[in-house]
Design a protein around this motif. Structure first.
Motif, short mmCIF file in Angstrom:
data_model
loop_
_atom_site.label_atom_id
_atom_site.label_comp_id
_atom_site.label_asym_id
_atom_site.label_seq_id
_atom_site.Cartn_x
_atom_site.Cartn_y
_atom_site.Cartn_z
N ARG A 1 7.96 5.72 -8.91
CA ARG A 1 8.65 6.51 -9.93
C ARG A 1 10.16 6.50 -9.70
O ARG A 1 10.94 6.35 -10.66
N ILE A 2 10.58 6.61 -8.45
CA ILE A 2 12.01 6.70 -8.15
C ILE A 2 12.73 5.41 -8.49
O ILE A 2 13.79 5.41 -9.15
N ILE A 3 12.18 4.26 -8.09
CA ILE A 3 12.88 3.00 -8.31
C ILE A 3 12.91 2.65 -9.80
O ILE A 3 13.90 2.07 -10.29
N ILE B 1 -6.05 5.68 -6.40
CA ILE B 1 -4.79 4.92 -6.37
C ILE B 1 -4.43 4.35 -7.75
O ILE B 1 -3.30 4.54 -8.22
N PRO B 2 -5.33 3.64 -8.47
CA PRO B 2 -4.93 3.16 -9.80
C PRO B 2 -4.64 4.28 -10.79
O PRO B 2 -3.77 4.14 -11.65
N SER B 3 -5.36 5.40 -10.67
CA SER B 3 -5.06 6.55 -11.53
C SER B 3 -3.67 7.10 -11.24
O SER B 3 -2.90 7.43 -12.16
N PHE B 4 -3.33 7.17 -9.96
CA PHE B 4 -2.01 7.66 -9.56
C PHE B 4 -0.91 6.72 -10.05
O PHE B 4 0.13 7.17 -10.56
N ILE B 5 -1.11 5.41 -9.90
CA ILE B 5 -0.09 4.44 -10.33
C ILE B 5 0.13 4.53 -11.84
O ILE B 5 1.27 4.50 -12.33
N ILE C 1 0.83 -1.20 0.00
CA ILE C 1 0.00 0.00 0.00
C ILE C 1 0.86 1.25 0.00
O ILE C 1 0.62 2.20 -0.76
N LEU C 2 1.90 1.26 0.83
CA LEU C 2 2.77 2.42 0.91
C LEU C 2 3.53 2.64 -0.41
O LEU C 2 3.74 3.77 -0.84
N ILE C 3 3.95 1.55 -1.03
CA ILE C 3 4.67 1.68 -2.30
C ILE C 3 3.76 2.25 -3.38
O ILE C 3 4.15 3.13 -4.16
N MET C 4 2.51 1.81 -3.42
CA MET C 4 1.59 2.26 -4.44
C MET C 4 1.01 3.65 -4.18
O MET C 4 0.42 4.25 -5.08
#
Length: 245
Positions: free
Chosen positions: A64-66, A172-176, A55-58
């Motif tokens: 984006r960073i990794i 969340i899916p829009s952000f990912i 959850i925190l990763i998403m």
């Protein structure tokens, strides 16, 4: 002697079973405020804890960073340097740096009042979701958000004027999706200068008739030299953090 030894062990086990008492299965206190928590709530909390890393990763800048760091590693042509553990560690601490204002706001507006028993658990979740929603929506493209609004099929969500009232199942899916898009764009732009070096080295080797010499062996030192000369890591980290602002 072995038979008598086994017989003695068997007798001891029987005596232990005869003296065994029932174990109390009462309610366990796991609430932060010291209140009793039922079994279903304990299972729910354990499920949340198990899913918390994902959850925190998403819901943070980690994705984006990794991805960008992985693109840089591949563009340089390095296989094992830096190791994946180092890249993950860098991504985690850069994520903490970029997300620190959001975490401070959640701590001030939601966690502290909940710890002091000023608000309920439901109010805590609602209050804590507002800063993270605001941050994710700033990073989310309008096209991606509209796509998931259309796929949801809920007219109430489409007609809402305040997009911060949208549920996390849409945000969340829009952000990912937006994060993956931006990460690949940044990775493509990072590939261009290193690709030019590969093309130059390949052309020089072909003109010299060195067909059997792998161009990667010659171009890698030049790519590393270019990356070091321009202070690549500092420039990359600064650019990544700036993209979130």
């Amino acid at each position: 002697m072995t038979r008598s030894y086994n017989k003695s062990i068997f007798i001891v086990l029987i005596l232990m079973l005869m003296n065994t008492q029932a174990v109390y299965g009462g309610v366990i206190n796991m609430d932060i405020n010291g209140n009793s928590v039922e079994t279903l709530e304990i299972l729910f909390l354990l499920t949340i804890i198990a899913l918390l890393p994902s959850i925190l990763i998403m819901m943070s800048s980690f994705t984006r960073i990794i991805i960008v760091l992985s693109f840089v590693k591949n563009a340089l042509g390095l296989q094992q340097t830096p190791p994946n553990q180092v890249l993950i560690g860098i991504a985690i601490f850069l994520t903490l740096f970029t997300m620190s204002p959001v975490m401070e706001e959640i701590n001030t507006s939601a966690y502290e009042p909940y710890k002091n028993e000023e608000i309920s658990q439901e109010e805590f979740l609602d209050t804590a979701s507002i800063p993270i929603k605001t941050w994710m929506l700033k990073q989310t493209g309008s096209n991606e958000l509209q796509m998931f609004l259309d796929m949801s099929g809920d007219e109430a969500y489409k007609e809402t004027e305040n997009i911060e009232e949208l549920p996390l199942t849409i945000i969340i899916p829009s952000f990912i999706t937006s994060e993956l898009k931006r990460a690949f764009i940044i990775g493509f732009l990072l590939y261009i200068p290193f690709l030019i070096i590969d093309m130059i080295v390949s052309s020089v080797l072909m003109s010299m008739g060195m067909m059997m010499l792998p161009p990667v062996m010659i171009s890698m030192p030049f790519k590393i030299l270019l990356f070091v000369v321009v202070d690549g890591w500092s420039l990359l980290f600064k650019t990544l953090i700036t993209t979130f602002n």
